[in-house]
Design a protein around this motif. Structure first.
Motif, PDB file in Angstrom:
ATOM      1  N   VAL A 278       2.825   6.231  -2.741  1.00  3.81           N
ATOM      2  CA  VAL A 278       3.943   6.866  -3.439  1.00  3.81           C
ATOM      3  C   VAL A 278       3.713   7.047  -4.878  1.00  3.81           C
ATOM      4  O   VAL A 278       4.149   8.184  -5.459  1.00  3.81           O
ATOM      5  N   SER A 279       3.496   6.001  -5.575  1.00  4.56           N
ATOM      6  CA  SER A 279       2.927   6.035  -6.909  1.00  4.56           C
ATOM      7  C   SER A 279       2.096   7.043  -7.214  1.00  4.56           C
ATOM      8  O   SER A 279       2.292   7.680  -8.410  1.00  4.56           O
ATOM      9  N   ILE A 280       0.966   6.816  -6.711  1.00  6.69           N
ATOM     10  CA  ILE A 280      -0.032   7.643  -7.128  1.00  6.69           C
ATOM     11  C   ILE A 280       0.111   9.349  -6.647  1.00  6.69           C
ATOM     12  O   ILE A 280      -0.076  10.271  -7.504  1.00  6.69           O
ATOM     13  N   ILE A 281       1.028   9.735  -5.578  1.00  3.99           N
ATOM     14  CA  ILE A 281       1.430  11.000  -5.409  1.00  3.99           C
ATOM     15  C   ILE A 281       2.348  11.368  -6.595  1.00  3.99           C
ATOM     16  O   ILE A 281       2.285  12.675  -6.960  1.00  3.99           O
ATOM     17  N   LEU A 282       3.304  10.403  -6.787  1.00  2.00           N
ATOM     18  CA  LEU A 282       4.172  10.806  -8.212  1.00  2.00           C
ATOM     19  C   LEU A 282       3.380  11.222  -9.333  1.00  2.00           C
ATOM     20  O   LEU A 282       3.659  12.082 -10.134  1.00  2.00           O
ATOM     21  N   LEU A 283       2.149  10.535  -9.643  1.00  5.91           N
ATOM     22  CA  LEU A 283       1.623  10.381 -11.048  1.00  5.91           C
ATOM     23  C   LEU A 283       0.736  11.669 -10.731  1.00  5.91           C
ATOM     24  O   LEU A 283       0.943  12.538 -11.744  1.00  5.91           O
ATOM     25  N   ILE A 284       0.260  12.174  -9.855  1.00  4.70           N
ATOM     26  CA  ILE A 284      -0.297  13.526  -9.534  1.00  4.70           C
ATOM     27  C   ILE A 284       0.559  14.555  -9.671  1.00  4.70           C
ATOM     28  O   ILE A 284       0.092  15.663 -10.315  1.00  4.70           O
ATOM     29  N   TYR A 285       1.718  14.345  -9.366  1.00  2.00           N
ATOM     30  CA  TYR A 285       2.694  15.688  -9.547  1.00  2.00           C
ATOM     31  C   TYR A 285       3.097  15.838 -10.883  1.00  2.00           C
ATOM     32  O   TYR A 285       3.046  16.827 -11.493  1.00  2.00           O
ATOM     33  N   VAL A 286       3.442  14.565 -11.697  1.00  2.31           N
ATOM     34  CA  VAL A 286       3.587  14.565 -12.943  1.00  2.31           C
ATOM     35  C   VAL A 286       2.187  15.346 -13.804  1.00  2.31           C
ATOM     36  O   VAL A 286       2.719  16.130 -14.749  1.00  2.31           O
ATOM     37  N   CYS A 287       1.255  14.767 -13.448  1.00  2.00           N
ATOM     38  CA  CYS A 287      -0.089  15.384 -14.090  1.00  2.00           C
ATOM     39  C   CYS A 287      -0.067  17.082 -14.025  1.00  2.00           C
ATOM     40  O   CYS A 287      -0.243  17.763 -14.669  1.00  2.00           O
ATOM     41  N   TYR A 288       0.186  17.425 -12.757  1.00  2.00           N
ATOM     42  CA  TYR A 288       0.155  18.862 -12.312  1.00  2.00           C
ATOM     43  C   TYR A 288       1.195  19.612 -13.042  1.00  2.00           C
ATOM     44  O   TYR A 288       0.914  20.808 -13.647  1.00  2.00           O
ATOM     45  N   LYS A 289       2.473  18.925 -13.280  1.00  2.00           N
ATOM     46  CA  LYS A 289       3.621  19.747 -13.833  1.00  2.00           C
ATOM     47  C   LYS A 289       3.730  19.662 -15.356  1.00  2.00           C
ATOM     48  O   LYS A 289       3.922  20.433 -16.068  1.00  2.00           O
ATOM     49  N   LYS A 290       3.120  18.542 -15.902  1.00  2.00           N
ATOM     50  CA  LYS A 290       3.223  18.420 -17.253  1.00  2.00           C
ATOM     51  C   LYS A 290       2.053  18.240 -18.146  1.00  2.00           C
ATOM     52  O   LYS A 290       1.862  17.955 -19.218  1.00  2.00           O
ATOM     53  N   GLY A 291       0.827  18.247 -17.329  1.00  2.00           N
ATOM     54  CA  GLY A 291      -0.450  18.264 -18.017  1.00  2.00           C
ATOM     55  C   GLY A 291      -1.261  17.012 -17.961  1.00  2.00           C
ATOM     56  O   GLY A 291      -0.556  15.886 -18.034  1.00  2.00           O
ATOM     57  N   VAL A 292      -2.462  16.942 -17.522  1.00  2.00           N
ATOM     58  CA  VAL A 292      -3.087  15.719 -17.104  1.00  2.00           C
ATOM     59  C   VAL A 292      -3.422  14.818 -18.640  1.00  2.00           C
ATOM     60  O   VAL A 292      -2.956  13.731 -18.424  1.00  2.00           O
ATOM     61  N   ARG A 293      -3.746  15.464 -19.632  1.00  2.00           N
ATOM     62  CA  ARG A 293      -4.088  14.437 -20.760  1.00  2.00           C
ATOM     63  C   ARG A 293      -2.950  13.866 -21.333  1.00  2.00           C
ATOM     64  O   ARG A 293      -2.767  12.533 -21.595  1.00  2.00           O
ATOM     65  N   ARG A 294      -1.630  14.561 -21.742  1.00  2.00           N
ATOM     66  CA  ARG A 294      -0.484  14.006 -22.145  1.00  2.00           C
ATOM     67  C   ARG A 294       0.022  12.882 -20.950  1.00  2.00           C
ATOM     68  O   ARG A 294       0.526  11.820 -21.411  1.00  2.00           O
TER      69      ARG A 294
ATOM     70  N   LEU B 138       0.802  -1.257   0.027  1.00  2.00           N
ATOM     71  CA  LEU B 138      -0.136  -0.159   0.232  1.00  2.00           C
ATOM     72  C   LEU B 138       0.886   1.254  -0.143  1.00  2.00           C
ATOM     73  O   LEU B 138       0.585   2.231  -0.530  1.00  2.00           O
ATOM     74  N   GLY B 139       1.977   1.247   0.858  1.00  2.00           N
ATOM     75  CA  GLY B 139       2.865   2.227   0.648  1.00  2.00           C
ATOM     76  C   GLY B 139       3.607   2.507  -0.732  1.00  2.00           C
ATOM     77  O   GLY B 139       3.735   3.853  -1.130  1.00  2.00           O
ATOM     78  N   LEU B 140       3.920   1.463  -1.511  1.00  4.71           N
ATOM     79  CA  LEU B 140       4.377   1.526  -2.668  1.00  4.71           C
ATOM     80  C   LEU B 140       3.268   2.241  -3.726  1.00  4.71           C
ATOM     81  O   LEU B 140       3.434   3.151  -4.589  1.00  4.71           O
ATOM     82  N   VAL B 141       1.799   1.857  -3.564  1.00  2.50           N
ATOM     83  CA  VAL B 141       0.917   2.378  -4.242  1.00  2.50           C
ATOM     84  C   VAL B 141       0.461   3.809  -3.986  1.00  2.50           C
ATOM     85  O   VAL B 141       0.543   4.600  -4.873  1.00  2.50           O
TER      86      VAL B 141
END
Length: 280
Positions: free
Chosen positions: A14-30, A9-12
């Motif tokens: 951390v992964s979700i947090i990183l994905l949210i960060y990527v979407c925030y910085k680089k755009g959700v659609r792409r 669950l910790g791995l999940v």
């Protein structure tokens, strides 16, 4: 909650947090399009090395009623979430080979730690295979990212669409089986019924995904008729598999669910097809 569950669950998380960060910085659609494509690629890899070749086993202890389905959930946490998110991060932020080596080392370290904690085990797999394979996976993500920035057409459009639709179809095909034991497949490929189900389920969703891509891109048929053909095709496949003794439904909603899934998958395929044709 036990240490096994906490680690996964910790791995999940951390992964979700990183994905949210990527979407925030680089755009959700792409970001999401690339992420879904990399999940689809990971599903295909796992079909070969995990489903059929029995490379390793996970012990998240999140599903109590079936040890193999519990292992499948661990595989999803690792190879359908953590690895695709890291690939999306590397590609969207244009990270170089030093970053690739660093992140590969992190996952090799996590794998080593999970082995030491006895929450994961190898059959024939080794950490060096992970270390050798991940750079190629990340390189594929970087190539795919450059492609989906541009309007896609032809075979590469179909390939990317297949990967993304496969993520949708594969996930929603297996989740009711894992959590509710809604159906099982019996072919005699393996002595373990759950492994038989997982392996054939992978073949089923891959074939279904090819169908969704093909019919979504078939422009000589009215759109309303595509949905009728898709629903009838899933119903026919379900009846044939049941009559041949391959499919065993264990809940009343099994057949309606997969018919509705086929309709949703076609709608998803049409939507993503338009997005890929426009570019990101």
């Amino acid at each position: 909650m036990n240490i096994n569950s906490l680690c996964y669950l910790g791995l999940v998380l951390v992964s979700i947090i990183l994905l949210i960060y990527v979407c925030y910085k680089k755009g959700v659609r792409r970001s999401l399009l690339l992420f879904l494509a990399m999940v689809g690629a990971g599903y295909i890899i796992e079909t070969v090395i995990y489903d059929f070749l029995g490379s390793y086993q996970y012990y998240p202890r999140l599903i109590k009623h079936n040890a193999f389905y519990d292992s499948n959930l661990g595989a999803i946490a690792s190879n359908a979430l953590a690895l695709p998110v890291s690939a999306t991060f590397i590609a969207t932020f244009h990270k170089n080979w030093l970053w690739i080596a660093f992140i590969t080392g992190i996952f090799a370290g996590i794998e080593w730690l999970f082995l030491k904690l006895d929450i994961y085990s190898h059959n024939w797999w080794e950490i060096r295979y992970t270390s050798l394979g991940l750079p190629f996976y990340y390189l594929f993500a970087k190539i795919l990212h450059k492609k989906i920035e541009l309007p896609l057409n032809g075979m590469f459009h179909s390939f990317c669409l297949f990967l993304i639709v496969g993520t949708f179809a594969g996930s929603f095909h297996i989740f009711p089986i894992l959590f509710f034991s809604s159906r099982y497949y019996e072919l005699g490929w393996f002595t373990n019924q759950a492994k038989d189900t997982t392996a054939f389920g992978a073949i089923f969703y891959l074939c279904a995904s090819l169908f969704y891509v093909a019919i979504a891109k078939f422009h000589l048929m009215p759109r309303w008729l595509k949905y009728i053909v898709t629903a009838l095709s899933m119903y026919t496949a379900t009846i044939l598999l049941r009559r041949t003794g391959i499919l065993h439904s264990q809940v009343w909603w099994d057949t309606p669910y997969y018919i509705l899934l086929s309709i949703a998958a076609l709608l998803f395929a049409e939507t993503i097809s338009k997005q890929l044709a426009k570019g990101t």
